[in-house]
Design an enzyme around this catalytic site. Structure first.
Site, PDB file in Angstrom:
ATOM      1  N   ASP A 131       6.427  -0.458   9.456  1.00  0.00           N
ATOM      2  CA  ASP A 131       5.107  -0.126   8.922  1.00  0.00           C
ATOM      3  C   ASP A 131       4.955  -0.572   7.460  1.00  0.00           C
ATOM      4  OD1 ASP A 131       2.553   0.866   8.868  1.00  0.00           O
ATOM      5  OD2 ASP A 131       3.132   2.977   8.767  1.00  0.00           O
TER       6      ASP A 131
ATOM      7  N   HIS B 295      -0.107  -0.189   9.401  1.00  0.00           N
ATOM      8  CA  HIS B 295      -1.141   0.454  10.204  1.00  0.00           C
ATOM      9  C   HIS B 295      -2.494   0.504   9.492  1.00  0.00           C
ATOM     10  CE1 HIS B 295       0.054   4.276   8.065  1.00  0.00           C
ATOM     11  NE2 HIS B 295      -1.222   4.534   8.206  1.00  0.00           N
TER      12      HIS B 295
ATOM     13  N   GLN C 270      -4.326  12.355   4.574  1.00  0.00           N
ATOM     14  CA  GLN C 270      -5.181  11.244   4.969  1.00  0.00           C
ATOM     15  C   GLN C 270      -5.726  10.509   3.752  1.00  0.00           C
ATOM     16  OE1 GLN C 270      -6.278  14.404   6.180  1.00  0.00           O
ATOM     17  NE2 GLN C 270      -5.791  14.327   8.354  1.00  0.00           N
ATOM     18  N   GLY C 271      -5.727   9.189   3.838  1.00  0.00           N
ATOM     19  CA  GLY C 271      -6.191   8.375   2.721  1.00  0.00           C
ATOM     20  C   GLY C 271      -5.072   7.936   1.801  1.00  0.00           C
ATOM     21  N   ASP C 272      -3.883   8.509   1.966  1.00  0.00           N
ATOM     22  CA  ASP C 272      -2.730   8.118   1.156  1.00  0.00           C
ATOM     23  C   ASP C 272      -1.896   7.033   1.831  1.00  0.00           C
ATOM     24  OD1 ASP C 272      -3.127   9.798  -1.046  1.00  0.00           O
ATOM     25  OD2 ASP C 272      -2.192  11.484  -0.030  1.00  0.00           O
ATOM     26  N   SER C 273      -2.164   6.743   3.103  1.00  0.00           N
ATOM     27  CA  SER C 273      -1.398   5.733   3.836  1.00  0.00           C
ATOM     28  C   SER C 273      -1.246   4.457   3.025  1.00  0.00           C
ATOM     29  CB  SER C 273      -2.102   5.382   5.150  1.00  0.00           C
ATOM     30  OG  SER C 273      -1.715   6.227   6.193  1.00  0.00           O
TER      31      SER C 273
END
Length: 261
Positions: free
Chosen positions: A117, A72, A206-209
């Site tokens: 993913d 993603h 958020q930002g760790d994906s």
């Protein structure tokens, strides 16, 4: 609705879709979770294979030319020279940071926004002298206590971090994670792992994906998960949900071979 843990998804609320990357999460306007919540600073060299990607995601150095991340985080498979990978440091502003440009992206062919993913970023030039992170090839390491790390937000709705943060999170069974008090059947049990505390307080954000979830194996660190999604950050009864690397290990290794890695 799946709430991806990319930085781009946070920006979606403030920027029109026309100005955004074709990231599916951003296009959908999903709120995304960025960094490690409840963590502490990692030491220089502690996790040398950690990678920060310029689109606002994390990753792990799989080989000298390949970064394993989340599907993603990227728009499609194909040539791509727009991504910068930063690694070799815990401080993203350090003068000793190593950077590499991408030349190709491989997104899991089955990815449609629900499962599958994982993705590879191929680097234009190999990274030398930096350790890589082996992936789990069986379910032997898919329980226990895991470590997560990233430059994402340290609180829900917070900002990207300059310094790499780390935290430990415990395994949550599929049955518990899919219970009505948690995700009510949204988790794909065969290909996703949940990890976190019932009380919340520690989580990726958020930002760790795309960053790795890992633990000690027989010969050192082994990657068991990829940061994928969750409801907010570090909320009670809302553990992080991670791509189960062992389930995709054959496909990941096959793709790596085809990409020259």
């Amino acid at each position: 609705m799946r709430r991806w843990r990319t930085l781009l998804a946070i920006l979606a609320a403030a920027v029109t879709a026309a100005t955004m990357s074709p990231n599916p999460a951003a296009a959908a306007g999903d709120p995304v979770t960025p960094y490690v919540v409840g963590g502490t600073r990692a030491a220089l060299g502690e996790f040398p294979w950690m990678v920060r990607l310029s689109m606002g995601c994390g990753g792990a150095l799989y080989s000298p030319t390949l970064v394993l991340t989340a599907a993603h985080c990227v728009s499609r498979t194909g040539a791509n020279t727009s991504i910068t990978a930063t690694l070799g440091v815990v401080d993203l502003q350090s003068s000793s940071r190593v950077t590499r440009k991408s030349n190709y992206v491989y997104r899991a062919p089955g990815y449609n926004g629900n499962g599958d993913d994982w993705a590879f970023i191929r680097l234009a030039n190999p990274v030398t002298g930096v350790a890589t992170l082996p992936i789990a090839t069986s379910t032997a390491y898919d329980t226990g206590t895991f470590t997560v790390a990233g430059w994402g937000a340290n609180r829900e709705g917070g900002a990207q971090q300059r310094y790499l943060l780390k935290a430990n999170v415990p395994f949550v069974s599929d049955a518990t994670c899919n219970s009505s008090s948690m995700y009510g059947g949204q988790v794909i049990a065969a290909e996703e792992i949940c990890a976190g505390y019932t009380a919340g307080g520690v989580d990726t954000c958020q930002g760790d994906s795309g960053g790795p979830m890992f633990r000690q194996g027989a010969s050192g660190w082994v990657q068991v998960g990829i940061v994928s999604w969750g409801d907010g950050c570090a909320r009670p009864n809302k553990p992080g949900v991670y791509t189960q690397v062992s389930y995709f290990s054959s496909a990941i290794r096959s793709a790596a071979t085809s990409l020259g890695g």
